[in-house]
Design an enzyme around this catalytic site. Structure first.
Site, mmCIF file in Angstrom:
data_model
loop_
_atom_site.group_PDB
_atom_site.id
_atom_site.type_symbol
_atom_site.label_atom_id
_atom_site.label_comp_id
_atom_site.label_asym_id
_atom_site.label_seq_id
_atom_site.Cartn_x
_atom_site.Cartn_y
_atom_site.Cartn_z
ATOM 1 N N THR A 8 0.856 -1.186 0.000
ATOM 2 C CA THR A 8 0.000 0.000 0.000
ATOM 3 C C THR A 8 0.893 1.237 0.000
ATOM 4 O O THR A 8 1.982 1.222 0.574
ATOM 5 C CB THR A 8 -0.937 0.005 1.218
ATOM 6 O OG1 THR A 8 -0.171 -0.228 2.406
ATOM 7 C CG2 THR A 8 -2.000 -1.078 1.089
ATOM 8 N N VAL A 13 0.948 4.528 1.246
ATOM 9 C CA VAL A 13 1.366 5.293 2.420
ATOM 10 C C VAL A 13 2.288 4.454 3.307
ATOM 11 O O VAL A 13 3.314 4.939 3.801
ATOM 12 C CB VAL A 13 0.145 5.797 3.211
ATOM 13 C CG1 VAL A 13 0.590 6.555 4.457
ATOM 14 C CG2 VAL A 13 -0.727 6.691 2.339
ATOM 15 N N CYS A 14 1.935 3.185 3.494
ATOM 16 C CA CYS A 14 2.763 2.285 4.319
ATOM 17 C C CYS A 14 4.172 2.149 3.749
ATOM 18 O O CYS A 14 5.154 2.086 4.497
ATOM 19 C CB CYS A 14 2.133 0.897 4.399
ATOM 20 S SG CYS A 14 0.461 0.860 5.022
ATOM 21 N N THR A 15 4.265 2.084 2.442
ATOM 22 C CA THR A 15 5.572 1.951 1.796
ATOM 23 C C THR A 15 6.461 3.133 2.138
ATOM 24 O O THR A 15 7.645 2.982 2.466
ATOM 25 C CB THR A 15 5.394 1.810 0.278
ATOM 26 O OG1 THR A 15 4.598 0.648 0.006
ATOM 27 C CG2 THR A 15 6.730 1.677 -0.440
ATOM 28 N N LEU A 55 7.452 2.860 6.059
ATOM 29 C CA LEU A 55 8.469 1.862 6.381
ATOM 30 C C LEU A 55 9.833 2.292 5.836
ATOM 31 O O LEU A 55 10.862 2.063 6.475
ATOM 32 C CB LEU A 55 8.067 0.505 5.818
ATOM 33 C CG LEU A 55 7.027 -0.247 6.659
ATOM 34 C CD1 LEU A 55 6.487 -1.451 5.896
ATOM 35 C CD2 LEU A 55 7.598 -0.691 7.988
#
Length: 250
Positions: free
Chosen positions: A77, A79-81, A84
């Site tokens: 996804t 935003v998560c990328t 992290l």
């Protein structure tokens, strides 16, 4: 890239099949009355899980260090990328402060590992991704740490559930020191999380508080429980704005 998403879809399908065929894999109870109360000062609930770095016991993973546990709605996804990647780039700063990082989503290790390749490609400029990601397929951690929305809480017994963007700062005594919960649409500020670590560690070591927008090197607040005489002995000269509002350098 297509193959990675096929792996992800296969992982989701496997989780779905397992949830139907092997219900014993689920957490023992998803009843709200059985959910641990997570408050500042609570002991962080323990769990045993698979991660991208192998199996861990969470309390053993904490050891005698600080830990930041944070969840992600799903693998692959956008935003998560970015999040992290940002945490991985900041890992050397967390290392200096004796802080371990660990992420989580409810997808599997295979999916996580494929996602890490994307993160290394587009966010860390080829640098090795630096910390484990929990595969919370049983949703045990999501339940224990209340990492889901109201609607998804009702669906914990079935299929895939996306977590919200939760953050927990946990100290070496395994106590919760900060909780943050963001909606799935809103990316976190990693610099703010690092700032809070600095503030907590300084407060623990010096017995102070930090004012609004404090950053490392700024003045700190002397707690009202400390008398002027004790403050002078402890901090030397200090700045008194009000009897209850006094600033010092540490």
């Amino acid at each position: 890239m297509l193959s990675r998403h096929l792996i992800r879809n296969a992982s989701i399908a496997r989780v779905g099949m397992l949830s139907c065929a092997r219900p014993q894999l689920r957490f023992i109870s998803f009843k709200q009355e059985d959910q641990p109360r997570i408050r500042i000062g609570s002991t962080a609930p323990n769990f045993q899980v698979d991660t991208t770095k192998g199996k861990i016991d969470f309390h053993e993973y904490i050891g005698n260090e600080w830990v930041i546990l944070f969840s992600h709605p799903a693998d692959f996804t956008p935003v998560c990328t970015t999040e992290l990647g940002a945490f991985s780039r900041l890992k050397p700063e967390f290392d200096k402060r004796g802080v371990k990082l660990i992420g989580l989503s409810t997808e599997g290790v295979d999916s996580h590992n494929e996602w890490v390749k994307d993160i290394e490609e587009v966010e860390t400029q080829g640098e090795k991704f630096g910390f484990p990601i929990i595969a919370d397929g049983k949703k045990e951690v999501a339940f224990k740490y209340d990492m889901v929305t109201e609607d998804d809480f009702k669906n914990l017994e079935s299929g895939m559930v996306a977590t919200v963007r939760s953050v927990f700062i946990i100290d070496p005594n395994k106590k919760i020191r900060l909780t943050l919960t963001y909606p799935a649409s809103t990316g976190r500020n990693t610099s703010e999380i690092l700032r809070v670590v600095d503030a907590l560690q300084l407060a623990d070591s010096k017995g102070i508080a930090t004012p609004v927008d404090w950053k490392k090197g700024d003045e700190v607040i002397i707690p009202p429980t400390v008398s002027d005489e004790a403050a002078k002995e402890k901090f030397g000269e200090f700045r008194k704005v009000k009897p209850y509002l006094r600033y010092a350098k540490v």
